[in-house]
Design an enzyme around this catalytic site. Sequence first.
Site, PDB file in Angstrom:
ATOM      1  N   ARG A  81     -36.931 105.539 -60.188  1.00 33.71           N
ATOM      2  CA  ARG A  81     -36.235 106.759 -61.173  1.00 33.71           C
ATOM      3  C   ARG A  81     -35.987 105.871 -62.295  1.00 33.71           C
ATOM      4  O   ARG A  81     -35.574 104.774 -62.325  1.00 33.71           O
ATOM      5  CB  ARG A  81     -35.220 107.010 -60.184  1.00 33.71           C
ATOM      6  N   ARG A 150     -24.538 106.465 -62.941  1.00 32.62           N
ATOM      7  CA  ARG A 150     -26.261 106.642 -63.159  1.00 32.62           C
ATOM      8  C   ARG A 150     -26.417 107.130 -64.486  1.00 32.62           C
ATOM      9  O   ARG A 150     -25.693 107.119 -65.483  1.00 32.62           O
ATOM     10  CB  ARG A 150     -26.444 107.912 -62.110  1.00 32.62           C
ATOM     11  N   LYS A 211     -21.872 105.796 -55.736  1.00 31.94           N
ATOM     12  CA  LYS A 211     -22.261 106.316 -56.998  1.00 31.94           C
ATOM     13  C   LYS A 211     -21.433 107.085 -58.076  1.00 31.94           C
ATOM     14  O   LYS A 211     -20.246 107.642 -57.459  1.00 31.94           O
ATOM     15  CB  LYS A 211     -23.616 107.116 -56.775  1.00 31.94           C
ATOM     16  N   LYS A 213     -21.159 109.431 -61.658  1.00 34.88           N
ATOM     17  CA  LYS A 213     -22.037 110.192 -62.656  1.00 34.88           C
ATOM     18  C   LYS A 213     -21.295 110.804 -63.599  1.00 34.88           C
ATOM     19  O   LYS A 213     -20.183 111.590 -63.441  1.00 34.88           O
ATOM     20  CB  LYS A 213     -22.510 111.420 -61.590  1.00 34.88           C
ATOM     21  N   CYS A 432     -34.280 120.896 -54.375  1.00 31.87           N
ATOM     22  CA  CYS A 432     -34.465 119.633 -54.240  1.00 31.87           C
ATOM     23  C   CYS A 432     -35.792 119.024 -53.665  1.00 31.87           C
ATOM     24  O   CYS A 432     -36.518 119.734 -52.980  1.00 31.87           O
ATOM     25  CB  CYS A 432     -33.168 118.798 -53.480  1.00 31.87           C
ATOM     26  N   CYS A 438     -37.886 112.398 -48.833  1.00 31.28           N
ATOM     27  CA  CYS A 438     -36.672 112.254 -48.729  1.00 31.28           C
ATOM     28  C   CYS A 438     -36.343 112.019 -47.193  1.00 31.28           C
ATOM     29  O   CYS A 438     -36.502 112.704 -46.361  1.00 31.28           O
ATOM     30  CB  CYS A 438     -35.867 113.473 -49.178  1.00 31.28           C
ATOM     31  N   CYS A 477     -30.820 119.380 -47.333  1.00 30.04           N
ATOM     32  CA  CYS A 477     -29.519 118.910 -46.349  1.00 30.04           C
ATOM     33  C   CYS A 477     -28.443 118.983 -47.345  1.00 30.04           C
ATOM     34  O   CYS A 477     -28.487 119.209 -48.347  1.00 30.04           O
ATOM     35  CB  CYS A 477     -29.695 117.337 -45.936  1.00 30.04           C
ATOM     36  N   CYS A 481     -28.462 117.535 -53.711  1.00 22.97           N
ATOM     37  CA  CYS A 481     -28.997 117.258 -54.991  1.00 22.97           C
ATOM     38  C   CYS A 481     -29.522 118.277 -55.866  1.00 22.97           C
ATOM     39  O   CYS A 481     -29.665 117.988 -56.941  1.00 22.97           O
ATOM     40  CB  CYS A 481     -30.410 116.608 -54.370  1.00 22.97           C
TER      41      CYS A 481
HETATM   42 FE1  SRM Z   1     -29.813 113.458 -54.652  1.00 24.73          FE
HETATM   43  C1  SRM Z   1     -29.551 111.157 -52.161  1.00 24.73           C
HETATM   44  C2  SRM Z   1     -33.017 113.140 -54.650  1.00 24.73           C
HETATM   45  C3  SRM Z   1     -29.592 114.669 -57.760  1.00 24.73           C
HETATM   46  C4  SRM Z   1     -26.152 113.999 -54.066  1.00 24.73           C
HETATM   47  N1  SRM Z   1     -30.996 112.144 -53.598  1.00 24.73           N
HETATM   48  C5  SRM Z   1     -30.795 111.227 -52.598  1.00 24.73           C
HETATM   49  C6  SRM Z   1     -32.124 110.689 -52.063  1.00 24.73           C
HETATM   50  C7  SRM Z   1     -32.373 109.465 -53.000  1.00 24.73           C
HETATM   51  C8  SRM Z   1     -32.113 110.347 -50.670  1.00 24.73           C
HETATM   52  C9  SRM Z   1     -31.801 108.786 -50.109  1.00 24.73           C
HETATM   53  O1  SRM Z   1     -30.590 108.574 -50.547  1.00 24.73           O
HETATM   54  O2  SRM Z   1     -32.645 108.510 -49.346  1.00 24.73           O
HETATM   55  C10 SRM Z   1     -33.147 111.698 -52.602  1.00 24.73           C
HETATM   56  C11 SRM Z   1     -34.548 111.053 -52.874  1.00 24.73           C
HETATM   57  C12 SRM Z   1     -35.455 112.148 -52.655  1.00 24.73           C
HETATM   58  C13 SRM Z   1     -36.982 112.061 -53.212  1.00 24.73           C
HETATM   59  O3  SRM Z   1     -37.912 111.794 -52.325  1.00 24.73           O
HETATM   60  O4  SRM Z   1     -36.716 112.014 -54.329  1.00 24.73           O
HETATM   61  C14 SRM Z   1     -32.401 112.178 -53.730  1.00 24.73           C
HETATM   62  N2  SRM Z   1     -31.031 113.676 -55.921  1.00 24.73           N
HETATM   63  C15 SRM Z   1     -32.309 113.593 -56.006  1.00 24.73           C
HETATM   64  C16 SRM Z   1     -33.169 114.298 -56.643  1.00 24.73           C
HETATM   65  C17 SRM Z   1     -34.532 113.833 -57.165  1.00 24.73           C
HETATM   66  C18 SRM Z   1     -33.299 115.836 -56.643  1.00 24.73           C
HETATM   67  C19 SRM Z   1     -34.152 116.575 -57.376  1.00 24.73           C
HETATM   68  O5  SRM Z   1     -34.708 117.435 -56.758  1.00 24.73           O
HETATM   69  O6  SRM Z   1     -34.128 116.525 -58.666  1.00 24.73           O
HETATM   70  C20 SRM Z   1     -32.162 114.073 -58.074  1.00 24.73           C
HETATM   71  C21 SRM Z   1     -32.348 112.825 -58.926  1.00 24.73           C
HETATM   72  C22 SRM Z   1     -31.077 112.824 -59.952  1.00 24.73           C
HETATM   73  C23 SRM Z   1     -31.414 111.596 -60.738  1.00 24.73           C
HETATM   74  O7  SRM Z   1     -32.029 111.591 -61.666  1.00 24.73           O
HETATM   75  O8  SRM Z   1     -30.641 110.824 -60.783  1.00 24.73           O
HETATM   76  C24 SRM Z   1     -30.733 113.969 -56.963  1.00 24.73           C
HETATM   77  N3  SRM Z   1     -28.202 114.035 -55.790  1.00 24.73           N
HETATM   78  C25 SRM Z   1     -28.407 114.664 -56.974  1.00 24.73           C
HETATM   79  C26 SRM Z   1     -27.211 115.450 -57.094  1.00 24.73           C
HETATM   80  C27 SRM Z   1     -27.219 116.632 -58.426  1.00 24.73           C
HETATM   81  C28 SRM Z   1     -26.522 115.814 -59.587  1.00 24.73           C
HETATM   82  O9  SRM Z   1     -26.132 114.814 -59.547  1.00 24.73           O
HETATM   83  O10 SRM Z   1     -26.271 116.693 -60.551  1.00 24.73           O
HETATM   84  C29 SRM Z   1     -26.342 115.493 -56.231  1.00 24.73           C
HETATM   85  C30 SRM Z   1     -25.002 116.078 -56.086  1.00 24.73           C
HETATM   86  C31 SRM Z   1     -23.767 115.870 -57.012  1.00 24.73           C
HETATM   87  C32 SRM Z   1     -23.123 114.820 -56.435  1.00 24.73           C
HETATM   88  O11 SRM Z   1     -23.601 113.414 -56.588  1.00 24.73           O
HETATM   89  O12 SRM Z   1     -22.224 114.825 -55.765  1.00 24.73           O
HETATM   90  C33 SRM Z   1     -26.994 114.529 -55.313  1.00 24.73           C
HETATM   91  N4  SRM Z   1     -27.973 112.680 -53.375  1.00 24.73           N
HETATM   92  C34 SRM Z   1     -26.876 113.109 -53.390  1.00 24.73           C
HETATM   93  C35 SRM Z   1     -26.248 112.391 -51.965  1.00 24.73           C
HETATM   94  C36 SRM Z   1     -24.964 112.779 -51.828  1.00 24.73           C
HETATM   95  C37 SRM Z   1     -23.785 111.930 -52.542  1.00 24.73           C
HETATM   96  C38 SRM Z   1     -22.330 112.079 -51.811  1.00 24.73           C
HETATM   97  O13 SRM Z   1     -21.469 112.256 -52.678  1.00 24.73           O
HETATM   98  O14 SRM Z   1     -22.273 112.321 -50.674  1.00 24.73           O
HETATM   99  C39 SRM Z   1     -27.110 111.750 -51.678  1.00 24.73           C
HETATM  100  C40 SRM Z   1     -26.693 110.643 -50.184  1.00 24.73           C
HETATM  101  C41 SRM Z   1     -26.072 109.503 -50.419  1.00 24.73           C
HETATM  102  O15 SRM Z   1     -25.759 108.950 -51.602  1.00 24.73           O
HETATM  103  O16 SRM Z   1     -25.801 108.949 -49.689  1.00 24.73           O
HETATM  104  C42 SRM Z   1     -28.253 111.572 -52.155  1.00 24.73           C
HETATM  105 FE1  SF4 Z   2     -32.958 114.787 -49.768  1.00 24.78          FE
HETATM  106 FE2  SF4 Z   2     -30.738 116.125 -48.975  1.00 24.78          FE
HETATM  107 FE3  SF4 Z   2     -30.982 115.306 -51.506  1.00 24.78          FE
HETATM  108 FE4  SF4 Z   2     -32.713 117.323 -50.704  1.00 24.78          FE
HETATM  109  S1  SF4 Z   2     -30.472 117.239 -50.917  1.00 24.78           S
HETATM  110  S2  SF4 Z   2     -33.233 115.514 -51.744  1.00 24.78           S
HETATM  111  S3  SF4 Z   2     -32.948 116.565 -48.470  1.00 24.78           S
HETATM  112  S4  SF4 Z   2     -30.823 114.126 -49.866  1.00 24.78           S
END
Ligand code: SRM
Ligand code: SF4
Length: 567
Positions: A81, A150, A211, A213, A432, A438, A477, A481
């Site tokens: 990324r 981030r 993390k 943001k 997502c 993922c 899930c 995201c």
């Molecule tokens: Fe996310 C984890 C994809 C935005 C909350 N996110 C992941 C992971 C890296 C899975 C992992 O940990 O193994 C996913 C990778 C999937 C893949 O194959 O690409 C993933 N997140 C994404 C993306 C690519 C979704 C998308 O369809 O665009 C976004 C990348 C953003 C970026 O450029 O940095 C993405 N993730 C978000 C958002 C939205 C936002 O930030 O506006 C959230 C919700 C906001 C927040 O953070 O509260 C988000 N991602 C999470 C979480 C839950 C965090 C938490 O507080 O519990 C995880 C899991 C974790 O961190 O353990 C996670």
């Molecule tokens: Fe993966 Fe869950 Fe984030 Fe979708 S919402 S990209 S399934 S961690």
Amino acid sequence: MTIKQTQFDAEKHSEVEKIKVESNYLRGTITPSLKNPVTGSVADDDLMLIKFHGIYQQDDRDLRNERRKQKLEPLYSFMIRARIPGGVASSQQYIQMAELATAYSSGSLRLTTRQAYQWHGVFKRNLKTTIAGINKTMLDTIAACGDVNRNVMSNPLPQTSKLHTEVYEWSKKVSEHLLPKTKAYHEIWLDGEKVESSQEPIYGQTYLPRKFKIAIAIPPYNDVDVYANDLGLIAIVENEKLIGFNVVAGGGMGSSHGDSATYPRIADSLGFCTLDQVLSVAENIVKVQRDFGNREVRKLARLKYTVDKLGFDGFQQKLNEYQGFALADAKPFEFVHNGDRYGWMQDETGHWHLTLYIHSGRIVDTEEKKLFSGLLDIAKIHDGQFRISPNQNMIISDIKAETKPKIEALLKKYQISIGDTETPTRLNSLACVAFPTCSLAMAEAERYLPSFIDRFEALLTKYSVREQPINVRMTGCPNGCARPFLGEIAMVGKAPGKYNLYLGASHVGNRLNKLYRENINEQQILDELEPLIKDFSDNKTEGEHFGDFVVRANHIKAVTNGLDFHS
Ligand code: SRM
Ligand code: SF4
């Protein structure tokens, strides 16, 4: 005030804290891991550390069972990324990123919900070359993931060039200010000079508990979903001049099914800061989180839980102590929506900007459509910018009048949508990544959303509300995201083909939705939605959005506070 920075406590703190503290500022054993030819993966502790360098190890989940049967290790590859504040890249940078995708990844570029580029499917042997290639474009992947601040989002605002430039500069400044200072990244990926030790003046040896943001919104547009961030800055403009930002803190989406200790949360308003206070406010919120965030239980470690643990007043008081001043009262502003504005737009300098609809941000060539090739050809004749929207779309920006017809011809040739043929609901939908990359996905999202929307559109047509913009969000899930808990309708994966259905977020992104039905399949979801859509069609008031309607009509309770999400 003397700040007593958190020290690692082996008795109490989680295993991840130990890995960080023993990593020599994020070096760990990444270099030997990359050289190990026996496996396609990296060592266990490095799995966590590579995230700070913008990399996730993944495996193809479609192939997992088959490989297990054949007694092969999973097909490991890596997702990279980029850190790209405000999502802005030049055409030249775009071309280079696309070339890297062709050479080393699965051939697609993925635009994310936080305005970043992702490359999926990069094998270990190609990791260093790809990261070096990204750095050659003058972009990097430092802190794109990991327990640090981030990518800083900012509104891509095609309408006004001057304000966009000013706010975008702030996203870069805040991002740079909060970057980790360790030289590990340069040593490992760019063969930089080895440095014995590093200093992390803001983060310290254990970085943040989780993390962090940041997003910057420019009212009336809340396309960055500012309230979903740990720290949100809302631009305040007076007499066409940016005078500062309203500050909101403690937002986040992630939660776990069935665990009411975890919940999505909308950021709280802390007040107003002037431009010369911005960096101090951001740094000190990060430091309060560094020192008071939960380092024992990672799923309770985000700033939102720290704010609720300290209480809003307690958090504000700590922040004032850390920064040595109190914020002024928040200034008035209004948001009108949190989606994108598609199609052509001209700014005050005469330049054109074009927002394209990209389903789930996936830029790829398929049998039906050559989106990857089309955008690459556009980049070759366009000398402006490519801006990623916070909703996974692409804005080709700063187009000169003489280039516009050439771009129009390429759009036609490659049948690229400018958002004039899709319904407002499809244009407002987000999914997502989920399967197959993922590791946390419980159900499909990106690959399934289009066919779900087809069926949902049929319902909208049946009840004559096809032109209503309804925010539909789907995730595999509850990590959130695609910011599902801010969707007027959201489906959150529970198991293959099964989703929890949530309703009732506002259309402008300032109210959470609530669980309506649990663990249901596509037909059940549509059956649940049909009477609501009918009622909406019959009884909505002028200009009323679906999320507000279902609350007013008592189909669902409004959630005003994250702590009420489960009640
Ligand atoms: Fe996310 C984890 C994809 C935005 C909350 N996110 C992941 C992971 C890296 C899975 C992992 O940990 O193994 C996913 C990778 C999937 C893949 O194959 O690409 C993933 N997140 C994404 C993306 C690519 C979704 C998308 O369809 O665009 C976004 C990348 C953003 C970026 O450029 O940095 C993405 N993730 C978000 C958002 C939205 C936002 O930030 O506006 C959230 C919700 C906001 C927040 O953070 O509260 C988000 N991602 C999470 C979480 C839950 C965090 C938490 O507080 O519990 C995880 C899991 C974790 O961190 O353990 C996670
Ligand atoms: Fe993966 Fe869950 Fe984030 Fe979708 S919402 S990209 S399934 S961690």
